[in-house]
Design a protein around this motif. Sequence first.
Motif, PDB file in Angstrom:
ATOM      1  N   VAL A   1       0.859  -1.178   0.000  1.00 21.09           N
ATOM      2  CA  VAL A   1       0.000   0.000   0.000  1.00 21.09           C
ATOM      3  C   VAL A   1       0.898   1.230   0.000  1.00 21.09           C
ATOM      4  CG1 VAL A   1      -1.753   1.296   1.263  1.00 21.09           C
ATOM      5  CG2 VAL A   1      -1.839  -1.199   1.237  1.00 21.09           C
ATOM      6  N   LYS A   2       0.691   2.105  -0.973  1.00 23.12           N
ATOM      7  CA  LYS A   2       1.505   3.304  -1.075  1.00 23.12           C
ATOM      8  C   LYS A   2       1.115   4.303   0.014  1.00 23.12           C
ATOM      9  CE  LYS A   2       3.918   2.070  -4.639  1.00 23.12           C
ATOM     10  NZ  LYS A   2       5.392   1.862  -4.514  1.00 23.12           N
ATOM     11  N   PRO A   3       2.093   4.937   0.655  1.00 28.83           N
ATOM     12  CA  PRO A   3       1.791   5.887   1.734  1.00 28.83           C
ATOM     13  C   PRO A   3       1.137   7.153   1.208  1.00 28.83           C
ATOM     14  CG  PRO A   3       4.136   5.861   1.270  1.00 28.83           C
ATOM     15  CD  PRO A   3       3.541   4.751   0.471  1.00 28.83           C
ATOM     16  N   GLY A   4       0.346   7.800   2.077  1.00 25.23           N
ATOM     17  CA  GLY A   4      -0.343   9.031   1.737  1.00 25.23           C
ATOM     18  C   GLY A   4       0.370  10.243   2.296  1.00 25.23           C
TER      19      GLY A   4
ATOM     20  N   VAL B   1       7.569  17.977   8.132  1.00 24.99           N
ATOM     21  CA  VAL B   1       7.649  16.891   9.104  1.00 24.99           C
ATOM     22  C   VAL B   1       7.373  15.576   8.383  1.00 24.99           C
ATOM     23  CG1 VAL B   1       6.670  15.918  11.219  1.00 24.99           C
ATOM     24  CG2 VAL B   1       6.946  18.402  10.988  1.00 24.99           C
ATOM     25  N   GLN B   2       8.393  14.754   8.229  1.00 27.84           N
ATOM     26  CA  GLN B   2       8.246  13.478   7.550  1.00 27.84           C
ATOM     27  C   GLN B   2       7.623  12.436   8.484  1.00 27.84           C
ATOM     28  OE1 GLN B   2       8.854  13.078   4.364  1.00 27.84           O
ATOM     29  NE2 GLN B   2       9.819  15.068   4.014  1.00 27.84           N
ATOM     30  N   ARG B   3       6.966  11.474   7.878  1.00 32.73           N
ATOM     31  CA  ARG B   3       6.410  10.359   8.649  1.00 32.73           C
ATOM     32  C   ARG B   3       7.497   9.306   8.841  1.00 32.73           C
ATOM     33  NH1 ARG B   3       2.749   8.878   5.452  1.00 32.73           N
ATOM     34  NH2 ARG B   3       0.900   9.768   6.440  1.00 32.73           N
ATOM     35  N   ALA B   4       7.843   9.011  10.097  1.00 30.10           N
ATOM     36  CA  ALA B   4       8.819   7.974  10.420  1.00 30.10           C
ATOM     37  C   ALA B   4       8.096   6.776  11.025  1.00 30.10           C
ATOM     38  CB  ALA B   4       9.873   8.506  11.385  1.00 30.10           C
ATOM     39  N   ALA B   5       8.779   5.650  11.048  1.00 33.12           N
ATOM     40  CA  ALA B   5       8.214   4.422  11.614  1.00 33.12           C
ATOM     41  C   ALA B   5       9.285   3.695  12.412  1.00 33.12           C
ATOM     42  CB  ALA B   5       7.662   3.518  10.522  1.00 33.12           C
ATOM     43  N   GLU B   6       8.832   2.819  13.309  1.00 26.83           N
ATOM     44  CA  GLU B   6       9.707   1.989  14.147  1.00 26.83           C
ATOM     45  C   GLU B   6      10.579   2.810  15.091  1.00 26.83           C
ATOM     46  OE1 GLU B   6      10.694  -2.215  12.394  1.00 26.83           O
ATOM     47  OE2 GLU B   6      11.485  -0.689  11.026  1.00 26.83           O
ATOM     48  N   GLY B   7      10.164   4.045  15.402  1.00 25.79           N
ATOM     49  CA  GLY B   7      10.882   4.822  16.386  1.00 25.79           C
ATOM     50  C   GLY B   7      10.327   4.581  17.780  1.00 25.79           C
ATOM     51  N   ALA B   8      10.863   5.325  18.752  1.00 24.22           N
ATOM     52  CA  ALA B   8      10.429   5.206  20.145  1.00 24.22           C
ATOM     53  C   ALA B   8       9.701   6.479  20.531  1.00 24.22           C
ATOM     54  CB  ALA B   8      11.624   4.976  21.063  1.00 24.22           C
ATOM     55  N   GLY B   9       8.474   6.361  21.018  1.00 26.67           N
ATOM     56  CA  GLY B   9       7.682   7.534  21.357  1.00 26.67           C
ATOM     57  C   GLY B   9       7.357   7.618  22.836  1.00 26.67           C
TER      58      GLY B   9
ATOM     59  N   GLU C   1       5.567   9.478   1.201  1.00 31.21           N
ATOM     60  CA  GLU C   1       4.903   9.611  -0.094  1.00 31.21           C
ATOM     61  C   GLU C   1       5.912  10.041  -1.162  1.00 31.21           C
ATOM     62  OE1 GLU C   1       0.735  11.586  -1.698  1.00 31.21           O
ATOM     63  OE2 GLU C   1       1.959  12.688  -0.241  1.00 31.21           O
ATOM     64  N   GLY C   2       5.909   9.337  -2.297  1.00 29.62           N
ATOM     65  CA  GLY C   2       6.795   9.663  -3.400  1.00 29.62           C
ATOM     66  C   GLY C   2       8.199   9.093  -3.285  1.00 29.62           C
ATOM     67  N   TRP C   3       8.452   8.312  -2.246  1.00 34.18           N
ATOM     68  CA  TRP C   3       9.779   7.710  -2.065  1.00 34.18           C
ATOM     69  C   TRP C   3       9.965   6.599  -3.095  1.00 34.18           C
ATOM     70  CZ3 TRP C   3      13.163   8.759   2.251  1.00 34.18           C
ATOM     71  CH2 TRP C   3      14.298   7.954   2.324  1.00 34.18           C
ATOM     72  N   SER C   4      11.103   6.588  -3.757  1.00 37.40           N
ATOM     73  CA  SER C   4      11.381   5.562  -4.757  1.00 37.40           C
ATOM     74  C   SER C   4      11.840   4.289  -4.074  1.00 37.40           C
ATOM     75  CB  SER C   4      12.462   6.039  -5.732  1.00 37.40           C
ATOM     76  OG  SER C   4      12.856   4.983  -6.592  1.00 37.40           O
TER      77      SER C   4
END
Length: 810
Positions: free
Chosen positions: A248-251, A286-294, A316-319
Motif C-alpha cells: 500500500v503506497k503511503p499518503g 515533518v516526515q512520517r517515520a516508523a519503528e521509532g520510540a515515542g 509519499e513519493g519515495w522511490s
Amino acid sequence: MERVLPQPAPKAPGRRKSIFLEVGLVDEDTLWRERSPAPALISDRNPKKPRVRAVRFQSENNIFREMEDQPDEDDWESASDSDSNMDPFEPTQLRSTLARPRVYRFGFLAVVLGLMLSVFQIGTVAPMGVKGGVIPQRSIEYVGNSRLTKREDTQTDVCTRWSGQSAIVNGTLYMYGFRTSTSPQQENDTWTNDFLSLDLKKSWQIASPSLTGLPKPSGPPAVSLGYLWSSFNSLYLYGGQYSDSPIVKPGPNSIWEYNIGTSKWIEHETPKTSAGDSAEGDGQVVQRAAEGAGFSVATLGRGWYFGGHLDDFTTEGWSNQIGRVYLKSLLEFTFPGRTNEAVESLKGGKTASDSGVFRNVTEGGLQGTGSFPERADGVLVYIPGFSDEGILLGLTGGDNDTFTQMNTIDVYDIAKSKWYKQSTSGTMPKYRVNPCAVVASAADGSSHNVYMFGGQNLQPAKDQTQYDDMWILSVPSFTWIEVDQSQQSIPYARAGHSCHVYDSQMIVLGGYVGKELSCDSPGIYVFNMSSLQWSDQFTALTGDKALQPWDGSEDNPGNPLAQQANQRGYDSKAGLEGSYGYAVPAAVQQVIGGKETGGATLTAPVQIPTEGPFKTGTAQTYTVTGPNGAIITQTINSSGGSDGQRGPNVGAIVAGVIAGVFFVIAAYFAFCAWVYRKQVKIWKEHAGMVTARAANNEKNDPFAAQGASAIASSTKNSSERAQRDMIGTRSSEAASAIRVSDERGANSYTGVAGVAGAGGAGAGGVDALGRRSSVASSTDDLLEGQEPTFWGVRGVLLNPRRSLRVINRD
C-alpha cells in the motif's frame, strides 16, 4: 425542474434498510433479488395483473406482504405506463389473518378513502405536490458511488495483534492500528486502522479484558509502528508504516487528532517544523517515520518521537530504488495551548496553536557525534525530578547490523535540549530490539524504576528469537536488576508489544509471538510492579477518581493521571503518571536500600557521570507524611496489604471479608459439633439408665403377666411414662369400673371383665395395658423422637437451640 440522476439499483447492493420503501425509484427485478430470502413482494415472476402494495408498521419483517390476487402480465405493463393515475400506496386488500372486527374497521376506512379520492379527482381544486411515477431505466445515468454507509465497529476478538499505537487518558487506554491475524491459517498480516478502548477504572480478568470496539475512522490511515501522543483531552497519531504485504503506497504526512470529548478525528495537513534550540530551522516538512520510540507527558504538554526510519512505506513519493534511511533525530511536539521556551515562536510564554508546534532536535550535545548511532525499534521513557523539566532515557534499538549498547544509556535533558550518556552497573540484559518499558516512582521520589519486558534479537536475519525476561533499571543508581520469574506462569515470549503503567500495574498489549504459538487471544497481560508477580487480573485502584480533575487541594479526590497521592499535579514538578499505589519491591530495596515508600540510600549513579543532569543535579523528593505524622500516600506491598490512609485497598478488603466469613462458618460448625457430642453422651447415659431400670422392674414384678391384677399392683417410677402409657379414670358413680385406653392399638378395655378378656401379656409380649414386656420397649417409648442427629431440621446443625433444650430436659 432540474433533472435527477440517481444511481441505478444494480450498482447499489448496499440499499439502506427502512420501514418506508422508496417506491418507483429502483428497478423492481433488482429489488426482488435483493430482498430474497426475505418475504417477496410477488411469488410469481410473471404477474398477470397490476400488483398492489400495502404498507404495514407491525414490524420490519412484514412491512410488505404478498397480495392474494396475482396481477396479469399485460396489465402490469400498462400499469407501468400509467402510474400517474394510481396511488401506489393505496391499501386495497387486507390480511386474512386479521380479527373480524379489525377487518370491518379497515374495510370502512377503505370505502371512505375511495370516496375521498373520487371527489378529489372530479373536483375543480388543483392538485398539490408532485405525482411520482416509475423512472424509465434508460433515462437513469450513473453518477458514481454515492452510498451512505455506517462505519464498522472494530472487532475486539482477533488471533494475534502487535505493532500498534496506544495511550492512556483519564483511566481509559486507547488502541489504534496494529497488525492483526484472525486465524492461524492466515498467510498475510492485516494492517488495520482498528480503534479500541480498554477501561482501567474497573477491575477485569485478563481472560476477558474490558475491551470496547470503537468505530473505525474513515480518515486516518491503516498504519503500525508509529505512536499515539496523549494530552488531557486529545490523541495525536504520528508516523507509522503502511502495509508491505500487500503493498500500500503511503499518503500525505498528516497528523490526525482524535478529540475525546467530541469523538471526532481532525486532520492537520502537511505539518512543518519551527526553529528552536538544537533544532532545524522553520518550514521543514515533518516526515512520517516508523519503528521509532515515542513518549508523551501530559503534565508538560509535549510528546516525542526518537529515531526510526524512512522508506517507501512511510514517505509519499519515495522511490523503492532508494534504501531505507535510519534516524537519530528527536521530533518534539508541543500540544495546542501549551508553552515551550525551547521553541522560537513560543518564547515569552506564548502558547501553541490548534495544530500544535513541531521542533526537530538534531544537534543536541552528543547527538551530532559518531558515538550516537542511528537506531530504530528502541524505547523512550520519562524520568521526573532531574534538571528543570525532567529527562528522557533512550534504551535499546539498532539497525540492520548493530545493537545499541545496554551498558550505556542515552540521557536527554529536556530543558537544555542536550543528549548525554550514562554508564550502568549490575548484570546486563541481552541486546535486543522491540521490547516495551514503563516507569514507576517511589512515593518519596528517591528512586524511579524502569521495567523492561521482552523484545527480540536481530540476528540471524529473518530468524529472530523472542524474549520473555523482565528487567528493572533503577534510577538514579542506573543499576540493572533481573526479576526472578522462575516460579511464575509468564506470558509467551514476544516482541513488538506495547506497555503502559496504571495503578502501579504494567499492562502488556499484544506482541509478535513467532510461529510456535498459533493464537494469542486476547493477548493482554498484567504485571504487578510492586510484588513482581504476573497477575490474572487488573485491579482498579484509582477508579472513578480518574474522571475528576484535581484542583490542588489536599482534600480533593481527583486523580486523572493515577499519580501517587502526594505527587499529584500538572507541571514539571508532579510525579509520574500511573504510579498510584506503587511500592518499591524487596528485590530493588536490597540493591538501593530504603523501604517500600522510598528512602533509597543509593541516590547517585554507581558509575560516576562525566557530565549532565546526574553530575550536577539531585532527585526531587516528596513528603510522604503529614504534619501530624499520618501517611498521606498509599502503597500496595507484595503481600497484597497496604500502608496509608488514601484510597481503598481492594485486595485487602476482599481477603478480609472472605476470611471473616470462613471464620464465622468454622466457629458455628465447632459449636454444633460440641452440642452434638454432648447430646450423644447424655442420650447414651439416659438410654442405659432406662434400660437397666426397666429390666429391674420386670424382674421384681410378680404380676407382670396376670391380667387384671396387674392393674392394681402396677406402680410407676416415672410419672412421665405413666401418663403416656396408661390413661385411666375412675368414675365417682362406679368405683369398680375401670376404663383403660391403649394408644398403640386403639383398643378399649372396660371393667375387670374387659381387662381380663385381654388375655394378659399375650403372645406378642404386650400386657393388658398394651405395654411391651421386653427391655427394648422401655427404650423405644422413652426416647422416641429424642435420638440425637447432626443433620436435618431437628438436628443440631440447623437447630442447635432445640438440641440444647432436649439435653436440659433429660
